[in-house]
Write an enzyme that holds these catalytic residues in place. Structure first.
Site, PDB file in Angstrom:
ATOM      1  N   SER A   9       0.754  -1.028   0.348  1.00  0.00           N
ATOM      2  CA  SER A   9       0.283   0.153   0.102  1.00  0.00           C
ATOM      3  C   SER A   9       0.804   1.200   0.435  1.00  0.00           C
ATOM      4  O   SER A   9       1.349   1.535   0.834  1.00  0.00           O
ATOM      5  CB  SER A   9      -1.070  -0.263   1.402  1.00  0.00           C
ATOM      6  OG  SER A   9      -2.023   0.862   1.301  1.00  0.00           O
ATOM      7  N   HIS A  34      -1.096  -1.108  -4.461  1.00  0.00           N
ATOM      8  CA  HIS A  34      -2.017  -1.114  -3.409  1.00  0.00           C
ATOM      9  C   HIS A  34      -2.615   0.839  -3.397  1.00  0.00           C
ATOM     10  O   HIS A  34      -1.914   1.393  -3.053  1.00  0.00           O
ATOM     11  CB  HIS A  34      -2.627  -1.240  -2.285  1.00  0.00           C
ATOM     12  CG  HIS A  34      -4.209  -1.499  -1.973  1.00  0.00           C
ATOM     13  ND1 HIS A  34      -4.962  -1.824  -2.040  1.00  0.00           N
ATOM     14  CD2 HIS A  34      -4.586  -0.361  -0.378  1.00  0.00           C
ATOM     15  CE1 HIS A  34      -5.692  -1.581  -1.464  1.00  0.00           C
ATOM     16  NE2 HIS A  34      -5.488  -1.143  -0.100  1.00  0.00           N
ATOM     17  N   ASP A  36      -4.636   3.850  -1.912  1.00  0.00           N
ATOM     18  CA  ASP A  36      -6.258   4.000  -1.217  1.00  0.00           C
ATOM     19  C   ASP A  36      -6.454   5.620  -1.318  1.00  0.00           C
ATOM     20  O   ASP A  36      -5.664   6.644  -0.995  1.00  0.00           O
ATOM     21  CB  ASP A  36      -5.651   4.097   0.524  1.00  0.00           C
ATOM     22  CG  ASP A  36      -5.044   2.628   1.013  1.00  0.00           C
ATOM     23  OD1 ASP A  36      -6.012   1.861   0.938  1.00  0.00           O
ATOM     24  OD2 ASP A  36      -4.167   2.052   1.460  1.00  0.00           O
ATOM     25  N   MET A  38      -8.594   8.663  -0.256  1.00  0.00           N
ATOM     26  CA  MET A  38      -9.911   8.519   0.811  1.00  0.00           C
ATOM     27  C   MET A  38     -10.296  10.437   0.747  1.00  0.00           C
ATOM     28  O   MET A  38      -9.376  11.007   0.548  1.00  0.00           O
ATOM     29  CB  MET A  38      -8.864   9.277   2.508  1.00  0.00           C
ATOM     30  CG  MET A  38      -8.678   7.707   2.236  1.00  0.00           C
ATOM     31  SD  MET A  38      -6.740   7.628   4.178  1.00  0.00           S
ATOM     32  CE  MET A  38      -6.093   6.447   3.890  1.00  0.00           C
ATOM     33  N   HIS A  67      -8.520   1.930  -3.640  1.00  0.00           N
ATOM     34  CA  HIS A  67      -9.284   1.736  -2.676  1.00  0.00           C
ATOM     35  C   HIS A  67      -9.851   2.343  -2.807  1.00  0.00           C
ATOM     36  O   HIS A  67      -9.376   3.371  -2.315  1.00  0.00           O
ATOM     37  CB  HIS A  67      -8.725   0.790  -1.771  1.00  0.00           C
ATOM     38  CG  HIS A  67      -9.082   0.522  -0.632  1.00  0.00           C
ATOM     39  ND1 HIS A  67      -8.543   0.331   0.669  1.00  0.00           N
ATOM     40  CD2 HIS A  67     -11.064   0.649  -0.188  1.00  0.00           C
ATOM     41  CE1 HIS A  67     -10.054   0.112   1.533  1.00  0.00           C
ATOM     42  NE2 HIS A  67     -10.798  -0.048   0.932  1.00  0.00           N
ATOM     43  N   MET A  69     -12.240   4.890  -0.917  1.00  0.00           N
ATOM     44  CA  MET A  69     -13.173   5.589   0.687  1.00  0.00           C
ATOM     45  C   MET A  69     -13.729   6.770   0.749  1.00  0.00           C
ATOM     46  O   MET A  69     -13.208   7.497   1.176  1.00  0.00           O
ATOM     47  CB  MET A  69     -11.633   5.457   1.548  1.00  0.00           C
ATOM     48  CG  MET A  69     -11.064   3.525   1.433  1.00  0.00           C
ATOM     49  SD  MET A  69      -9.420   3.839   2.927  1.00  0.00           S
ATOM     50  CE  MET A  69      -8.992   4.168   1.795  1.00  0.00           C
ATOM     51  N   MET A 138     -11.797  -5.569   5.227  1.00  0.00           N
ATOM     52  CA  MET A 138     -10.805  -4.495   6.174  1.00  0.00           C
ATOM     53  C   MET A 138     -10.673  -5.160   7.341  1.00  0.00           C
ATOM     54  O   MET A 138     -11.558  -5.401   7.901  1.00  0.00           O
ATOM     55  CB  MET A 138     -11.560  -3.251   6.655  1.00  0.00           C
ATOM     56  CG  MET A 138     -12.003  -2.370   5.040  1.00  0.00           C
ATOM     57  SD  MET A 138     -10.600  -1.622   4.301  1.00  0.00           S
ATOM     58  CE  MET A 138      -9.423  -0.901   6.086  1.00  0.00           C
ATOM     59  N   ASP A 176      -7.104  -5.869   3.644  1.00  0.00           N
ATOM     60  CA  ASP A 176      -6.204  -4.828   4.438  1.00  0.00           C
ATOM     61  C   ASP A 176      -6.214  -4.208   5.379  1.00  0.00           C
ATOM     62  O   ASP A 176      -7.041  -3.981   6.190  1.00  0.00           O
ATOM     63  CB  ASP A 176      -6.694  -4.271   3.953  1.00  0.00           C
ATOM     64  CG  ASP A 176      -6.201  -2.273   3.116  1.00  0.00           C
ATOM     65  OD1 ASP A 176      -5.644  -2.095   3.708  1.00  0.00           O
ATOM     66  OD2 ASP A 176      -7.042  -1.411   2.260  1.00  0.00           O
TER      67      ASP A 176
HETATM   68  C1  DX5 Z   1      -6.292   2.366   5.362  1.00  0.00           C
HETATM   69  C2  DX5 Z   1      -5.878   1.928   4.172  1.00  0.00           C
HETATM   70  C3  DX5 Z   1      -4.494   0.668   3.793  1.00  0.00           C
HETATM   71  C4  DX5 Z   1      -3.386   0.852   4.666  1.00  0.00           C
HETATM   72  C5  DX5 Z   1      -2.814  -0.458   5.252  1.00  0.00           C
HETATM   73  O1  DX5 Z   1      -6.948   2.556   5.557  1.00  0.00           O
HETATM   74  O2  DX5 Z   1      -7.319   0.624   2.926  1.00  0.00           O
HETATM   75  O3  DX5 Z   1      -4.487   0.398   2.632  1.00  0.00           O
HETATM   76  O4  DX5 Z   1      -2.863   1.508   3.683  1.00  0.00           O
HETATM   77  O5  DX5 Z   1      -1.498  -0.260   5.996  1.00  0.00           O
HETATM   78  P1  DX5 Z   1      -0.823  -0.797   7.468  1.00  0.00           P
HETATM   79  O6  DX5 Z   1      -0.905  -2.415   6.230  1.00  0.00           O
HETATM   80  O7  DX5 Z   1      -0.337  -0.413   7.656  1.00  0.00           O
HETATM   81  O8  DX5 Z   1      -2.282  -1.117   8.183  1.00  0.00           O
HETATM   82 ZN    ZN Z   2      -5.940   0.525   1.432  1.00  0.00          ZN
END
Ligand code: DX5
Ligand code: ZN
Length: 218
Positions: A9, A34, A36, A38, A67, A69, A138, A176
């Site tokens: 990620s 990956h 993310d 947000m 991903h 969010m 998650m 994740d």
């Molecule tokens: C959190 C993200 C993850 C995050 C995971 O909302 O969706 O992808 O990067 O991070 P770690 O592996 O550090 O828990």
């Molecule tokens: Zn993620």
């Protein structure tokens, strides 16, 4: 599945050295990037948006697992595809018309996945599972990297694996949050196919070796 896929990620990458970190992933045994996204509404945090993904895509030599969010993700699907998304996952909790949204993702030529928050049971997938090419569970509350793994996820993976088998599907199970060598092994034992890891990879002394070890999980 015995070829477990590893998706580092980039949320945990050094954004001031993003190209360096992308090249590291290119050179590693990792399978996907990956990404993310947000919006500060669906989750309390804001990560990065379109121009950053466009820049990532210029250097990434592996598929982009995006991903979302964000609220109402259907507004941006075509744009993410244009930016290079290979897979698009949307939250069950953020989609009013999930069936239509998954269809839109597939129509764009992307792999379509649904994400469940830790508090959302896998039973909500009863009707929609045949339309999901992937389900992302998650194992932390979405919004931040580096959080503690939620132990009840193992049970959830087992339940989802059973549902997939009972329906005769080949839906992929992705996990994740809080993934490391130990939780990763237990997740694969429970039935996971794809492991996302942020802080465990980018916080490691040797990220290439860390990815190689995750990739050895069977
Ligand atoms: C959190 C993200 C993850 C995050 C995971 O909302 O969706 O992808 O990067 O991070 P770690 O592996 O550090 O828990
Ligand atoms: Zn993620």
């Amino acid at each position: 599945m015995n070829n477990i896929l590893i998706a580092p990620s980039l949320l945990a990458a050094d954004f001031a050295n993003l190209q360096r970190d992308i090249e590291m992933v290119n050179a590693s045994d990792a399978d996907w990037f990956h990404i993310d996204v947000m919006d500060g509404h669906f989750v309390p945090n804001i990560s990065f948006g379109m121009p950053v993904i466009e820049a990532i895509n210029r250097h990434a030599k592996k598929p982009l697992d995006v991903h979302l969010m964000i609220e109402k993700p259907e507004r941006y699907l075509a744009e993410f595809k244009k930016l290079g998304a290979t897979n698009i996952t949307v939250h069950y909790e953020a989609c009013t018309h999930l069936h239509r949204t998954l269809q839109q993702i597939k129509d764009l030529g992307c792999l379509a996945g649904v994400v469940l928050n830790p508090a959302t049971p896998v039973s909500v997938l009863e009707e929609i599972l045949p339309d999901c090419e992937m389900v992302l569970l998650m194992s932390v509350n979405p919004g931040y990297g580096g959080q503690k793994f939620i132990e009840s996820t193992y049970d959830k993976v087992r339940k989802l694996r059973t549902m997939i088998q009972e329906k005769g599907l080949n839906t992929l199970i992705e996990i994740d949050g809080g993934v490391n060598q130990e939780t990763g092994q237990k997740l694969v034992d429970a039935g996971a196919d794809i492991l996302i890891a942020g802080s465990y990879v980018f916080g490691a002394k040797d990220p290439i070796e860390t990815i190689a070890n995750l990739k050895k999980i069977k």
